[in-house]
Design a protein around this motif. Sequence first.
Motif, PDB file in Angstrom:
ATOM      1  N   SER A  76     -15.798  -9.210   6.138  1.00 27.75           N
ATOM      2  CA  SER A  76     -14.214  -9.153   5.925  1.00 27.75           C
ATOM      3  C   SER A  76     -13.718  -7.805   5.798  1.00 27.75           C
ATOM      4  O   SER A  76     -12.704  -7.468   5.171  1.00 27.75           O
ATOM      5  N   ARG A  77     -14.419  -6.737   6.198  1.00 31.32           N
ATOM      6  CA  ARG A  77     -13.864  -5.289   6.013  1.00 31.32           C
ATOM      7  C   ARG A  77     -12.904  -5.111   7.180  1.00 31.32           C
ATOM      8  O   ARG A  77     -13.072  -5.585   8.296  1.00 31.32           O
ATOM      9  N   THR A  78     -11.808  -4.412   7.031  1.00 29.03           N
ATOM     10  CA  THR A  78     -10.794  -3.751   8.022  1.00 29.03           C
ATOM     11  C   THR A  78     -11.377  -2.620   8.377  1.00 29.03           C
ATOM     12  O   THR A  78     -12.693  -2.058   8.068  1.00 29.03           O
ATOM     13  N   GLY A 104       2.788  -2.262   4.291  1.00 27.96           N
ATOM     14  CA  GLY A 104       2.561  -0.825   4.378  1.00 27.96           C
ATOM     15  C   GLY A 104       1.321  -0.468   5.140  1.00 27.96           C
ATOM     16  O   GLY A 104       0.539   0.450   5.184  1.00 27.96           O
ATOM     17  N   LEU A 105       0.945  -1.619   6.006  1.00 31.43           N
ATOM     18  CA  LEU A 105      -0.281  -1.390   6.750  1.00 31.43           C
ATOM     19  C   LEU A 105      -0.142  -0.456   8.033  1.00 31.43           C
ATOM     20  O   LEU A 105      -1.209   0.042   8.307  1.00 31.43           O
ATOM     21  N   ASP A 106       0.641  -0.704   8.766  1.00 29.20           N
ATOM     22  CA  ASP A 106       0.943   0.363   9.858  1.00 29.20           C
ATOM     23  C   ASP A 106       0.985   1.868   9.273  1.00 29.20           C
ATOM     24  O   ASP A 106       0.246   2.592  10.035  1.00 29.20           O
ATOM     25  N   GLU A 107       1.596   2.023   8.254  1.00 30.24           N
ATOM     26  CA  GLU A 107       1.522   3.286   7.519  1.00 30.24           C
ATOM     27  C   GLU A 107       0.000   3.782   7.313  1.00 30.24           C
ATOM     28  O   GLU A 107      -0.307   5.040   7.417  1.00 30.24           O
ATOM     29  N   LEU A 108      -0.576   2.663   6.863  1.00 28.00           N
ATOM     30  CA  LEU A 108      -2.017   2.839   6.620  1.00 28.00           C
ATOM     31  C   LEU A 108      -2.983   3.113   7.690  1.00 28.00           C
ATOM     32  O   LEU A 108      -4.216   3.640   7.450  1.00 28.00           O
ATOM     33  N   GLY A 109      -2.648   2.746   8.890  1.00 31.20           N
ATOM     34  CA  GLY A 109      -3.429   2.791   9.915  1.00 31.20           C
ATOM     35  C   GLY A 109      -4.215   1.538  10.277  1.00 31.20           C
ATOM     36  O   GLY A 109      -5.354   1.632  10.956  1.00 31.20           O
ATOM     37  N   PHE A 112       0.949  -1.385  -0.146  1.00 32.97           N
ATOM     38  CA  PHE A 112       0.059  -0.110   0.129  1.00 32.97           C
ATOM     39  C   PHE A 112       1.045   1.380  -0.075  1.00 32.97           C
ATOM     40  O   PHE A 112       1.711   1.251   0.884  1.00 32.97           O
ATOM     41  N   LEU A 113       0.364   1.983  -0.770  1.00 33.65           N
ATOM     42  CA  LEU A 113       1.027   3.529  -0.629  1.00 33.65           C
ATOM     43  C   LEU A 113      -0.134   4.315  -0.020  1.00 33.65           C
ATOM     44  O   LEU A 113       0.428   5.210   0.729  1.00 33.65           O
ATOM     45  N   GLU A 114      -1.352   4.206  -0.312  1.00 42.29           N
ATOM     46  CA  GLU A 114      -2.407   4.801   0.376  1.00 42.29           C
ATOM     47  C   GLU A 114      -3.523   3.884   0.294  1.00 42.29           C
ATOM     48  O   GLU A 114      -3.255   2.625  -0.447  1.00 42.29           O
ATOM     49  N   ALA A 115      -4.599   4.075   0.861  1.00 43.04           N
ATOM     50  CA  ALA A 115      -5.662   3.135   0.914  1.00 43.04           C
ATOM     51  C   ALA A 115      -6.048   2.659  -0.382  1.00 43.04           C
ATOM     52  O   ALA A 115      -6.674   1.608  -0.714  1.00 43.04           O
ATOM     53  N   ASP A 116      -6.003   3.558  -1.312  1.00 41.60           N
ATOM     54  CA  ASP A 116      -6.476   3.373  -2.863  1.00 41.60           C
ATOM     55  C   ASP A 116      -5.344   3.150  -3.902  1.00 41.60           C
ATOM     56  O   ASP A 116      -5.751   3.180  -5.111  1.00 41.60           O
ATOM     57  N   ARG A 117      -4.117   3.104  -3.385  1.00 38.88           N
ATOM     58  CA  ARG A 117      -3.260   2.944  -4.226  1.00 38.88           C
ATOM     59  C   ARG A 117      -1.972   1.922  -3.934  1.00 38.88           C
ATOM     60  O   ARG A 117      -1.689   1.992  -2.814  1.00 38.88           O
ATOM     61  N   VAL A 118      -2.024   0.740  -4.676  1.00 41.78           N
ATOM     62  CA  VAL A 118      -1.138  -0.202  -4.344  1.00 41.78           C
ATOM     63  C   VAL A 118       0.172  -0.470  -5.377  1.00 41.78           C
ATOM     64  O   VAL A 118      -0.058  -0.225  -6.725  1.00 41.78           O
ATOM     65  N   GLN A 119       1.103  -0.224  -4.813  1.00 42.10           N
ATOM     66  CA  GLN A 119       2.519  -0.316  -5.561  1.00 42.10           C
ATOM     67  C   GLN A 119       2.705  -1.923  -5.799  1.00 42.10           C
ATOM     68  O   GLN A 119       2.745  -2.754  -4.864  1.00 42.10           O
TER      69      GLN A 119
END
Length: 495
Positions: free
Chosen positions: A332-334, A312-317, A152-159
């Motif tokens: 199954s939602r976070t 990147g989960l910690d950075e995502l919160g 994850f780079l952001e919640a809606d951006r995956v590298q």
Amino acid sequence: MGRVTDPSLALPLEPDSPRVPRTDRSTDRDHPVAVVIGGGPGGYEAALSAARHGAEVHLVESRGVGGAAVLTDVVPSKTLIATADILDVVKESGDLGIRGAAGEDPEHGTTLRVDLAAVNARVRELAAAQSADVSAALEAAGVRVHHGRGRFLEADRVQITAADDTTEIIRADVVLIATGATPRELPSAPVDGERVLTWTQLYDLEELPEHLVVVGSGVTGAEFASAYRALGSEVTLVSSRDRVLPGADTDAADVLERAFARRGVTVRSRARAEQVIREGDRVRVVLSGGEEIIASHVLMAVGAIPATDDLGLDELGLRRRESGHIVVDRVSRTNIGGVYAAGDCTGVLPLASVAAMQGRTAMAHALGEAVAPLLTRRVAQAIFTSPEIASVGVTQEDVDSGDVQARVRMIPLSSNPRAKMQGIDEGFVRVFVSLGSATVVGGVIVSPRASELIHTLALAVTHRMTADDLAAAFTVYPSMSGSVAEVARRFPQRV
């Protein structure tokens, strides 16, 4: 497509854990974009579900399509166990009048032997074939498969980083994490992949272990102890608990322990492996209390850890438990809007069937379909020992503790005519019926192919059938499934 906002599905993670909304959902595309990180059952079923719902789907997998379940865990282990099952049946056919199948031939020696190299070659071939089948299904559905790692780079951006270190960034409307888990390794028992192994490394063995010590008496340890004894290895099972399968039905575990004793599996109960030391082609296992076991191989079956680091989960919160498992609700939602998780990385139930259901449910929910939340009481599960142990719904412990008010009926499998014909005298069928509604709320089956028989009770639990409903359905005579109807007939008409 908007996500379902039915309040009945808004199952809170924790009272003080509000779900963080997505801040930048794309609205200018013809099709929603779904990214799935992980290609095991939770991942590929989610990808197929999203494709059926019209999404543009990207699946990211670093190890191979099918994930650990297909390549190193479920498919390989059950293939190995299938070979062991055949040997078990043949070895115990003497009472059926079959001579020489498993004994000593005066002229030619032992009549049965296992070519483990051939067995494991078949295991690997079947795993590869299953992976290819899944890949073909994904390709046919239009899913784009990326061989690499996602972060994850952001919640809606995956590298996505490919094996050659090239990267691609995808903006997604929904992301599902299905990265699974890996075998736990202990500093006191360094794994070398040759003599000290995890369950993912067994399929490279060319020769049958002379003496296999299995450390860990949970499902994985019990299954491999059962299988390798049937294949012909001397097996010692080291259990830190009072009995094998500490989480299973007590009577079922007792049946298995008696089967182990009869087949020659040595169980060291209430013993902890303090240290595992390789010494050339031998391995020394030091137990608490000072006892030592010298063996040819050791299998470490001491649990698994979720593969949730470096995403990147910690950075995502995104919330995780202390164990590293991702916190999800029953769809199954976070706690991050638009981000879901499925499978062993969530710690809900470590079953491929649950991972697949979580993945399908997550994508259907994210893409606007009405879904039923996962109810673990309806999950059928099986332990592939000999005999198999399968269960669904409430347990005897639930009833004994008073948490569930239910009547219980049980019959031994030895009374079943088909079992008698096949020389089977181990096992039982147990059914739980609610005192209030007279519905079937659970059951346990211990028998050969219990994993197949439990489906009847799973249907009864899921659809709230009564014992009378179960008893009224025709069963074939003679059949093992006849015992399920027979148990149901033993309940009074007014429970």
